[in-house]
Design an enzyme around this catalytic site. Structure first.
Site, short mmCIF file in Angstrom:
data_model
loop_
_atom_site.label_atom_id
_atom_site.label_comp_id
_atom_site.label_asym_id
_atom_site.label_seq_id
_atom_site.Cartn_x
_atom_site.Cartn_y
_atom_site.Cartn_z
CG HIS A 138 4.58 8.81 -10.72
ND1 HIS A 138 4.35 10.12 -11.05
CD2 HIS A 138 3.56 8.10 -11.29
CE1 HIS A 138 3.26 10.22 -11.80
NE2 HIS A 138 2.76 9.01 -11.95
CB CYS A 153 2.49 12.66 -9.50
SG CYS A 153 3.93 12.62 -8.39
CG ASP A 200 1.34 7.34 -14.83
OD1 ASP A 200 1.36 8.49 -14.35
OD2 ASP A 200 2.38 6.69 -15.08
#
Length: 503
Positions: A162, A56, A180
């Site tokens: 994240h 991520c 995202d």
């Protein structure tokens, strides 16, 4: 029949609002009308899905770097220069990131290494009002973007830590748009800034530090042309410590009479694997892509490298370093042999790495090995000769030829082929070039412990960059800033505010 694996997750709403829902669309329209979606358009143009569950941070950074149109200075695939997760490995090996993810400190290091201007803050060193200010700033322009490091639990989402970029801001509802990068899991969504801040207040268990956010923008100058510092090898901490902490103490404790004494003291204890820390920025291409010619862009980049190398070799410090390395003491031999006379070996390693990247296998143990290297010089269309190290890279039954371009100030013999590492004396990257540049990059306070005033003035004059050509000044400043950052981020124990220039 039940299917193995997972297909997406239901976005917990509230607190989040799906970007594609009626309410999400309305928030978008209102934010556009208020001018707080200006950064959205470039980000959405380069929106990508992380290619690994723990990528991520890498996906967020490559997305932002491409949105800012920062040139990576090296090829991705074919002739194209483009940031991809597989190219973000200068601060942490990709295999480690794939297994454990990446910390905020290491991601900041990566952004700086990639040539971006970075400001980063942990929540215990900033306030939510500051966070709102930066969100508003980057949402009303397209020249900066924010990456948030947060814990999903604060948003009632499944998962832990994240990273994702912030794509916009709704002032009236005080909500930020999260783009995202785990698109296989959750779609883009609006979240209350207060809850996002709460998620960033979580402590990263891997580092013991609070999470936070990064403000990334284009640099005022391009990154280094010849060298960069690397954290890929675990010994980088010891080498950085030696340069930043131990060298000043050595110079203070020794009774030094002249510049050669100073260099002898530094080189005598310099870790033998220092060449794993300061890396030559090499240009690699597939032989079949270009043949016996250089593109205009390749010529321009090579010309810049040649000019910077020439400027390094014209410094008075370079002459002193060369004289020191020519002496027959054992410590000088070890320093020289750890970096000198090994162009074929460097080329073999670089060509294998180039094969991994260009074939999309970076960070994977793909079994690449370089069977042989050959130094050649060729000239086309009346251009001056170009030095190229050709490598035959083998992976199973597959063979591919790769070229590594070498600045032409290097002295090589045309047509000399190598299978070992004992040839190529004086070929760039030579120890004298590397060590001169590294010494120039040391902070000014490194030398102040020298007791003899005349010698101190002489050293300060040798390392002073004020009268250097602009290209060399920028090269030195790039490395000095990297040293400064690496010292700050050792073990993630310090604050991440990069707004201050290096000392």
């Amino acid at each position: 029949m039940a299917m193995a694996g997972l297909y997406r997750r239901i976005l917990p709403s509230p607190p989040a609002i799906d970007f594609a829902s009626s309410e999400g669309k309305q928030l978008f329209i209102e934010a556009v009308q208020h001018g707080t979606m200006e950064g959205f358009y470039r980000l959405i143009s380069y929106f990508q899905t992380q290619s690994e569950p723990a990528y991520c941070g890498l996906a967020s950074l490559s997305m932002v770097l491409n949105a800012l149109a920062i040139d990576p200075g090296r090829k991705w695939k074919g002739p194209w220069r483009w940031f991809d997760e597989s190219m973000l490995d200068c601060c942490e090996p990709l295999e480690k990131v794939k297994a454990r993810g990446i910390s905020l400190g290491k991601l900041v290091c990566l952004a700086n290494c990639a040539g971006a201007k970075v400001q980063a803050f942990r929540t215990n060193q900033s306030t939510i009002d500051d966070f709102r200010k930066y969100i508003h700033r980057c949402s009303t322009s397209d020249d900066c973007h924010i990456i948030s490091s947060y814990h999903r639990a604060a948003l009632k989402q499944i998962g832990t830590g994240h990273f994702s970029p912030i794509g916009g801001y709704h002032v009236g509802q005080d909500m930020a748009l999260i783009l995202d990068v785990a698109r296989f899991k959750y779609p883009p969504h609006w979240v209350p800034v207060k809850l996002l801040w709460k998620g960033m207040e979580h402590v990263d268990e891997a580092t013991g530090q609070h999470r936070g956010f990064m403000l990334i923008s284009r640099p005022h100058r391009e990154p280094g042309l010849l060298y960069t510092l690397s954290c890929k090898h675990e010994d980088w901490v010891n080498i950085a410590k030696y340069l930043m902490d131990d060298v000043p103490l050595l110079l203070k404790s020794e009774d030094l009479k002249d510049t050669q004494d100073v260099l002898t003291v530094i080189f005598a204890s310099l870790p033998l694997n220092y060449s794993d820390f300061i890396k030559w920025i090499a240009e690699v291409r597939r032989t079949e892509d270009s043949g016996q010619s250089l593109s205009p862009e390749e010529k321009a980049r090579l010309a810049l490298k040649e000019e910077v190398l020439k400027q390094v070799q014209e410094t008075d410090l370079f002459k002193h370093v060369g004289q020191c390395l020519s002496l027959e003491s054992s410590c000088h031999k070890m320093v020289t042999l750890s970096h000198e006379n090994n162009l074929p070996e460097i080329a073999a390693s670089v060509c294998c790495q180039g094969a991994e990247i260009l074939n999309g296998n970076a960070g994977v143990s793909a079994g690449y090995c370089c069977r042989e290297t050959c130094v050649r010089c060729f000239s086309a269309n009346g251009d001056k000769p170009v030095t190229v190290v050709c490598g035959m890279v083998v992976n199973g039954n597959d063979e591919q030829e790769f070229d590594m371009l070498v600045p032409s100030s290097s002295q090589v013999r045309s047509g000399c082929c190598f299978s070992g590492t004992k040839n190529g004396i004086g070929i760039h990257p030579a120890a004298s070039d590397v060590l001169t540049t590294l010494l120039l990059a040391l902070p000014a306070e490194t030398w102040i412990g020298i007791k003899e005033e005349k010698l101190l003035r002489e050293l300060q004059k040798l390392v002073c960059t004020e009268n250097f050509p602009t290209l060399l000044q920028e090269e030195v400043l790039h490395l000095r800033r990297q040293l400064h950052l690496l010292k700050k981020y050792q073990e993630n124990k310090v604050d991440l505010d990069l707004s201050a220039p290096p000392p």
